[in-house]
Motif scaffolding. Structure first.
Motif, PDB file in Angstrom:
ATOM      1  N   ALA A  21      -8.581   0.693  -8.230  1.00 62.11           N
ATOM      2  CA  ALA A  21      -8.344  -0.899  -9.252  1.00 62.11           C
ATOM      3  C   ALA A  21     -10.203  -1.511  -9.074  1.00 62.11           C
ATOM      4  O   ALA A  21      -9.700  -2.665  -9.489  1.00 62.11           O
ATOM      5  N   PHE A  22      -9.942  -1.901  -7.302  1.00 65.20           N
ATOM      6  CA  PHE A  22     -11.212  -3.318  -7.309  1.00 65.20           C
ATOM      7  C   PHE A  22     -12.248  -3.243  -6.534  1.00 65.20           C
ATOM      8  O   PHE A  22     -13.338  -3.721  -6.511  1.00 65.20           O
ATOM      9  N   LEU A  23     -12.652  -2.125  -6.235  1.00 63.43           N
ATOM     10  CA  LEU A  23     -14.341  -1.680  -5.782  1.00 63.43           C
ATOM     11  C   LEU A  23     -14.979  -1.994  -6.319  1.00 63.43           C
ATOM     12  O   LEU A  23     -14.805  -1.131  -7.366  1.00 63.43           O
ATOM     13  N   GLY A  24     -15.729  -2.656  -6.419  1.00 69.19           N
ATOM     14  CA  GLY A  24     -17.181  -2.500  -7.746  1.00 69.19           C
ATOM     15  C   GLY A  24     -16.363  -4.551  -8.090  1.00 69.19           C
ATOM     16  O   GLY A  24     -17.258  -4.371  -9.038  1.00 69.19           O
ATOM     17  N   VAL A  25     -15.392  -4.338  -8.279  1.00 65.59           N
ATOM     18  CA  VAL A  25     -14.858  -5.521  -9.453  1.00 65.59           C
ATOM     19  C   VAL A  25     -14.267  -6.823  -8.053  1.00 65.59           C
ATOM     20  O   VAL A  25     -15.164  -7.879  -8.463  1.00 65.59           O
ATOM     21  N   TRP A  26     -14.064  -6.836  -7.171  1.00 63.54           N
ATOM     22  CA  TRP A  26     -13.898  -7.344  -6.086  1.00 63.54           C
ATOM     23  C   TRP A  26     -15.052  -7.267  -4.941  1.00 63.54           C
ATOM     24  O   TRP A  26     -15.761  -6.408  -5.108  1.00 63.54           O
ATOM     25  N   ALA A  27     -15.162  -8.476  -4.378  1.00 65.45           N
ATOM     26  CA  ALA A  27     -16.581  -8.180  -3.596  1.00 65.45           C
ATOM     27  C   ALA A  27     -15.827  -7.062  -1.982  1.00 65.45           C
ATOM     28  O   ALA A  27     -14.099  -6.968  -2.175  1.00 65.45           O
ATOM     29  N   ARG A  83     -15.903  -6.917   0.929  1.00 69.98           N
ATOM     30  CA  ARG A  83     -14.931  -7.137   1.475  1.00 69.98           C
ATOM     31  C   ARG A  83     -13.839  -8.129   1.094  1.00 69.98           C
ATOM     32  O   ARG A  83     -13.062  -7.839   2.221  1.00 69.98           O
ATOM     33  N   ASP A  84     -13.510  -7.967  -0.309  1.00 75.62           N
ATOM     34  CA  ASP A  84     -11.886  -9.018  -0.600  1.00 75.62           C
ATOM     35  C   ASP A  84     -11.396  -7.876  -0.759  1.00 75.62           C
ATOM     36  O   ASP A  84      -9.773  -7.522  -0.172  1.00 75.62           O
ATOM     37  N   VAL A  85     -12.023  -6.236  -1.375  1.00 74.20           N
ATOM     38  CA  VAL A  85     -10.776  -5.148  -1.204  1.00 74.20           C
ATOM     39  C   VAL A  85     -10.468  -4.805  -0.079  1.00 74.20           C
ATOM     40  O   VAL A  85      -9.172  -4.798   0.471  1.00 74.20           O
ATOM     41  N   LEU A  86     -10.894  -4.945   0.923  1.00 76.87           N
ATOM     42  CA  LEU A  86     -10.887  -4.399   2.482  1.00 76.87           C
ATOM     43  C   LEU A  86      -9.774  -5.193   3.465  1.00 76.87           C
ATOM     44  O   LEU A  86      -8.785  -4.619   3.558  1.00 76.87           O
ATOM     45  N   VAL A  87      -9.823  -6.384   3.431  1.00 78.10           N
ATOM     46  CA  VAL A  87      -8.831  -7.647   4.026  1.00 78.10           C
ATOM     47  C   VAL A  87      -7.710  -7.799   2.402  1.00 78.10           C
ATOM     48  O   VAL A  87      -6.325  -7.560   3.550  1.00 78.10           O
ATOM     49  N   VAL A  88      -8.099  -7.532   1.454  1.00 71.86           N
ATOM     50  CA  VAL A  88      -6.158  -7.328   1.044  1.00 71.86           C
ATOM     51  C   VAL A  88      -5.847  -6.306   1.455  1.00 71.86           C
ATOM     52  O   VAL A  88      -4.654  -5.983   1.136  1.00 71.86           O
ATOM     53  N   MET A  89      -6.118  -5.634   0.863  1.00 73.50           N
ATOM     54  CA  MET A  89      -6.008  -3.867   1.054  1.00 73.50           C
ATOM     55  C   MET A  89      -5.203  -3.794   2.590  1.00 73.50           C
ATOM     56  O   MET A  89      -4.059  -3.467   2.912  1.00 73.50           O
ATOM     57  N   GLY A  90      -6.216  -4.259   3.600  1.00 74.94           N
ATOM     58  CA  GLY A  90      -5.588  -4.170   4.688  1.00 74.94           C
ATOM     59  C   GLY A  90      -4.325  -5.345   5.267  1.00 74.94           C
ATOM     60  O   GLY A  90      -2.839  -5.030   5.846  1.00 74.94           O
ATOM     61  N   THR A  91      -4.833  -6.389   4.938  1.00 71.09           N
ATOM     62  CA  THR A  91      -3.310  -6.990   5.060  1.00 71.09           C
ATOM     63  C   THR A  91      -2.095  -7.008   3.800  1.00 71.09           C
ATOM     64  O   THR A  91      -1.329  -6.960   4.425  1.00 71.09           O
ATOM     65  N   ASN A  92      -2.645  -6.682   3.021  1.00 69.13           N
ATOM     66  CA  ASN A  92      -1.301  -5.842   2.645  1.00 69.13           C
ATOM     67  C   ASN A  92      -0.551  -5.095   2.574  1.00 69.13           C
ATOM     68  O   ASN A  92       0.765  -5.036   2.674  1.00 69.13           O
TER      69      ASN A  92
END
Length: 234
Positions: A172-178, A180-189
């Motif tokens: 959904a978001f790789l290349g749209v979000w930074a 780092r944000d993708v990884l952080v949100v993925m891990g946190t969620n």
């Protein structure tokens, strides 16, 4: 209580349809309202869908534990169809030309405009994650002889939510979000989804016990065909 093998596949249950409806409502809420918003609360960064989506795994656990994998599979396909239809209708409604003087188009687009990537990610992640969750719980129930509900509730969610997160956020978001944000949100969620399951364990135990008593059912998937590509209830 009858052994599972002797129970007809078309048996009627008191609460199965109600749980199906609740599951679909949670799924649509989580995917249409929450997925595209990043929130920060008390220093944690997470996707807003985390407020709703773990409940779908809770319902999935309850369905598989009480009614078995095959009936849970029907609910997953029901949710998948509802999510696909809602996504299609959001596209159709937004593309209809607004009436002269109508001022709400931009607001609707900001809330309900789902990119094809998000739709694809939501559908693929939901389908794979829910079936993985249900399969893992059914197999763990057989392995534990129906004991230690806590272990399979947490374990199946850990596996299913992991599959879901690994598919949804990169697609959904790789290349749209930074990145780092993708990884952080993925891990946190992912952590929050599993934590939700742990926190909900007392409720899971109560609901499962109440349903087993009310439905006179405690399904073991000893002879189940675990293909996801079926709507058979038994």
């Amino acid at each position: 209580m009858q052994p599972a093998a002797s129970i007809p596949a078309n048996r009627q249950y008191k609460y199965y349809d109600l749980i199906t409806g609740a599951f679909v409502a949670v799924l649509l809420t989580a995917n249409l309202i929450g997925p595209a918003k990043i929130c920060t609360l008390w220093g944690f960064t997470f996707g807003a869908g985390i407020l709703f989506f773990p409940l779908s795994y809770l319902f999935g656990d309850i369905l598989t534990e009480v009614y078995g994998y095959a009936r849970a599979r029907r609910v997953v396909w029901t949710g998948f169809a509802a999510l696909a239809f809602a996504s299609l209708m959001s596209v159709v409604v937004l593309r209809l030309p607004p009436a002269p003087g109508y001022a709400g188009q931009e607001a609707l687009e900001s809330v309900f405009s789902l990119t094809p990537r998000i739709v694809l990610a939501s559908l693929a992640a939901f389908w794979a994650g829910e079936f993985t969750n249900s399969f893992a719980l059914a197999k763990m129930k057989l392995a534990t002889g129906g004991r230690h509900l806590w272990s399979r509730a947490i374990g199946s969610t850990a596996v299913g939510a992991g599959v879901d997160s690994l598919i949804f956020y990169p697609v959904a978001f790789l290349g749209v979000w930074a990145t780092r944000d993708v990884l952080v949100v993925m891990g946190t969620n992912y952590v929050l989804k599993v934590l939700w399951e742990v926190i909900a364990l007392p409720m899971t135990y109560r609901v499962v016990a109440a349903l087993k008593r009310a439905e006179h059912e405690d399904w073991f998937d000893s002879d189940t065909d675990f293909t996801p590509f079926s709507l058979q209830a038994g």
